[in-house]
Design an enzyme around this catalytic site. Structure first.
Site, PDB file in Angstrom:
ATOM      1  N   GLU A  90      33.667  25.639  42.246  1.00  0.00           N
ATOM      2  CA  GLU A  90      33.507  26.062  43.880  1.00  0.00           C
ATOM      3  C   GLU A  90      32.516  27.933  43.569  1.00  0.00           C
ATOM      4  OE1 GLU A  90      37.261  25.049  44.106  1.00  0.00           O
ATOM      5  OE2 GLU A  90      36.963  27.091  45.190  1.00  0.00           O
ATOM      6  N   CYS A 331      38.967  30.026  43.072  1.00  0.00           N
ATOM      7  CA  CYS A 331      39.420  29.575  41.369  1.00  0.00           C
ATOM      8  C   CYS A 331      39.977  28.176  41.199  1.00  0.00           C
ATOM      9  CB  CYS A 331      40.884  30.674  40.930  1.00  0.00           C
ATOM     10  SG  CYS A 331      40.070  31.101  39.250  1.00  0.00           S
TER      11      CYS A 331
HETATM   12  N1  SAH Z   1      38.538  33.066  33.667  1.00  0.00           N
HETATM   13  C1  SAH Z   1      37.784  34.377  34.807  1.00  0.00           C
HETATM   14  C2  SAH Z   1      37.425  34.496  35.265  1.00  0.00           C
HETATM   15  C3  SAH Z   1      38.110  33.692  37.272  1.00  0.00           C
HETATM   16  S1  SAH Z   1      40.112  33.515  37.231  1.00  0.00           S
HETATM   17  C4  SAH Z   1      39.192  34.755  34.190  1.00  0.00           C
HETATM   18  O1  SAH Z   1      40.628  34.718  34.477  1.00  0.00           O
HETATM   19  O2  SAH Z   1      39.519  36.288  34.791  1.00  0.00           O
HETATM   20  C5  SAH Z   1      39.352  35.305  37.992  1.00  0.00           C
HETATM   21  C6  SAH Z   1      41.234  35.502  38.710  1.00  0.00           C
HETATM   22  O3  SAH Z   1      41.889  34.820  40.222  1.00  0.00           O
HETATM   23  C7  SAH Z   1      41.113  35.807  37.516  1.00  0.00           C
HETATM   24  O4  SAH Z   1      42.329  37.551  37.543  1.00  0.00           O
HETATM   25  C8  SAH Z   1      42.516  35.206  37.654  1.00  0.00           C
HETATM   26  O5  SAH Z   1      43.866  35.574  36.705  1.00  0.00           O
HETATM   27  C9  SAH Z   1      42.858  34.527  38.990  1.00  0.00           C
HETATM   28  N2  SAH Z   1      43.638  33.957  39.805  1.00  0.00           N
HETATM   29  C10 SAH Z   1      43.289  31.862  38.942  1.00  0.00           C
HETATM   30  N3  SAH Z   1      44.162  31.582  39.753  1.00  0.00           N
HETATM   31  C11 SAH Z   1      44.486  32.126  40.521  1.00  0.00           C
HETATM   32  C12 SAH Z   1      44.922  31.687  41.959  1.00  0.00           C
HETATM   33  N4  SAH Z   1      46.041  30.970  42.018  1.00  0.00           N
HETATM   34  N5  SAH Z   1      45.899  32.827  42.309  1.00  0.00           N
HETATM   35  C13 SAH Z   1      45.897  34.548  42.585  1.00  0.00           C
HETATM   36  N6  SAH Z   1      44.921  34.401  41.210  1.00  0.00           N
HETATM   37  C14 SAH Z   1      44.189  33.487  40.178  1.00  0.00           C
HETATM   38 FE1  SF4 Z   2      40.320  29.752  32.986  1.00  0.00          FE
HETATM   39 FE2  SF4 Z   2      42.611  31.052  33.282  1.00  0.00          FE
HETATM   40 FE3  SF4 Z   2      40.815  32.350  34.313  1.00  0.00          FE
HETATM   41 FE4  SF4 Z   2      41.747  30.240  36.126  1.00  0.00          FE
HETATM   42  S1  SF4 Z   2      42.238  31.479  35.140  1.00  0.00           S
HETATM   43  S2  SF4 Z   2      39.515  29.898  35.502  1.00  0.00           S
HETATM   44  S3  SF4 Z   2      42.380  28.830  33.956  1.00  0.00           S
HETATM   45  S4  SF4 Z   2      41.150  31.986  32.138  1.00  0.00           S
END
Ligand code: SAH
Ligand code: SF4
Length: 348
Positions: A90, A331
């Site tokens: 995505e 995400c």
């Molecule tokens: N892997 C990296 C970048 C992708 S996730 C990371 O974890 O930083 C990007 C951001 O979205 C991260 O801060 C993550 O914690 C947040 N995130 C992931 N799933 C989420 C959700 N369901 N609700 C809110 N934030 C979420």
């Molecule tokens: Fe990966 Fe955690 Fe970032 Fe989700 S929030 S993309 S599981 S590192």
């Protein structure tokens, strides 16, 4: 077969020379790819037909395609892109009055497997190649019919666990002869992958680093991030300090708010202290519900009170109540829902 978008200047000029074409064609070709976002050399109008055909047969062309497109009222487009091997990822285009942000993915799935995140539910499937990252950026340009003002690697995957391909893609994105995009407008978000933070610090380009902190101590972080990929907070903060010193860029702490886990007012005070000590900005992300997890989003009133504690303490903090929802639906949730649908159809 190599892709035109990641070919070095020298290689392309050598190829042009071998095909009896002049070096200035390189600029024309790159202009079609990076300024007009063309997918196929066959469409490059100011290139002689014969050369277009030779380019087309000598280099791989774009194979990703948009398979699902969720546009929402508040100017957010979530697009699902299918790759050559049938996997999908995505990307999100977020428009506000004054800015367009592209939220890009870096991997298919994610090895970190944070307990609240849809991207990691099936673990890591594979890294995206540099070509794929560039291709998806160009797909977003075509879809938005504009260049972005900001690029954030906050889609699916842990970008710093795919650092070689990420850096190759970033070099092309920021190269003045290619996509010519300022590193200061690119943000890389990490769950705290220390070796990657240090590698990126040593490159010393002014990319923005966002650390997904989510908790001010190791006990809270342990409830959210599995041990296999989690470094002690002290090591992560040391690496961030090195990043700041080498790049002179302020770090952002991302903090996904989860009811009863990390959203107490005491936690807000601790977060303010830590952000002050680390000269960090804070981006609060209200949890976007993932059906497969047990986490709950705090109510808006509570989120705003949490935010106020930070700002009252002089911390530069932001929280997008509505848009945040949409950005983080990047995400892995769209991919997840399509995957579930496919599985259901196969079972029928
Ligand atoms: N892997 C990296 C970048 C992708 S996730 C990371 O974890 O930083 C990007 C951001 O979205 C991260 O801060 C993550 O914690 C947040 N995130 C992931 N799933 C989420 C959700 N369901 N609700 C809110 N934030 C979420
Ligand atoms: Fe990966 Fe955690 Fe970032 Fe989700 S929030 S993309 S599981 S590192």
């Amino acid at each position: 077969m190599e892709h035109l978008s990641t070919l070095s200047n020298n290689k392309l000029e050598k190829w042009l020379n071998e095909h009896n074409s002049q070096a200035y064609r390189r600029k024309q070709i790159f202009s079609w790819i990076f300024e007009r976002w063309l997918q196929s050399p066959l469409e490059m109008q100011n290139i002689p037909k014969e050369l277009r055909e030779e380019l087309n047969s000598s280099f791989a062309s774009s194979t990703s395609k948009i398979t699902d497109d969720h546009s929402t009222d508040d100017m957010t487009d979530k697009i699902l892109i299918e790759l050559a091997d049938g996997e999908s990822i995505e990307n999100v285009i977020i428009r506000t009055e004054d800015r367009t942000t592209f939220c890009l993915s870096s991997q298919i799935g994610c090895a970190v497997q944070c307990h609240f995140c849809a991207s990691g539910l099936d673990g890591l499937i594979r890294n995206l190649t540099a070509e794929e990252i560039i291709e998806h950026l160009l797909i977003c340009c075509r879809k938005a019919n504009s260049r972005p003002d900001n690029i954030v690697f906050m889609g699916i995957g842990e970008p710093l666990m795919n650092i070689e391909n990420l850096i190759q893609a970033l070099d092309i994105i920021s190269s003045p002869e290619r996509f010519a995009f300022s590193p200061r407008r690119i943000t890389i978000s990490t769950s705290g992958w220390v070796p990657g933070i240090i590698k990126l610090a040593n490159i010393a380009k002014p990319y923005n680093l966002a650390l997904s902190l989510h908790g001010t101590d190791d006990t809270i972080r342990a409830q959210l991030i599995p041990e296999k990929c989690r470094y002690p907070l002290s090591k992560i903060l040391e690496a961030c300090c090195e990043y700041r010193n080498k790049t002179r860029r302020m770090i952002t702490f991302e903090y996904t708010l989860l009811k009863g886990v990390n959203d107490s007012y005491e936690q807000a005070q601790k977060l303010a202290q830590l952000a002050r000590k680390q000269h960090a900005k804070v981006n609060l992300i209200p949890f976007n519900t993932v059906a497969e997890t047990k986490f709950i989003r705090p109510d808006d009133h509570h989120i705003l009170s949490f935010l106020k504690i930070l700002t009252d303490n002089g911390i530069q903090a932001t929280c997008r109540l509505k848009k945040g929802n949409n950005i983080n639906a990047a995400c892995g949730q769209l991919r997840r829902s399509q995957k579930n649908q496919k599985q259901k159809q196969e079972q029928k």
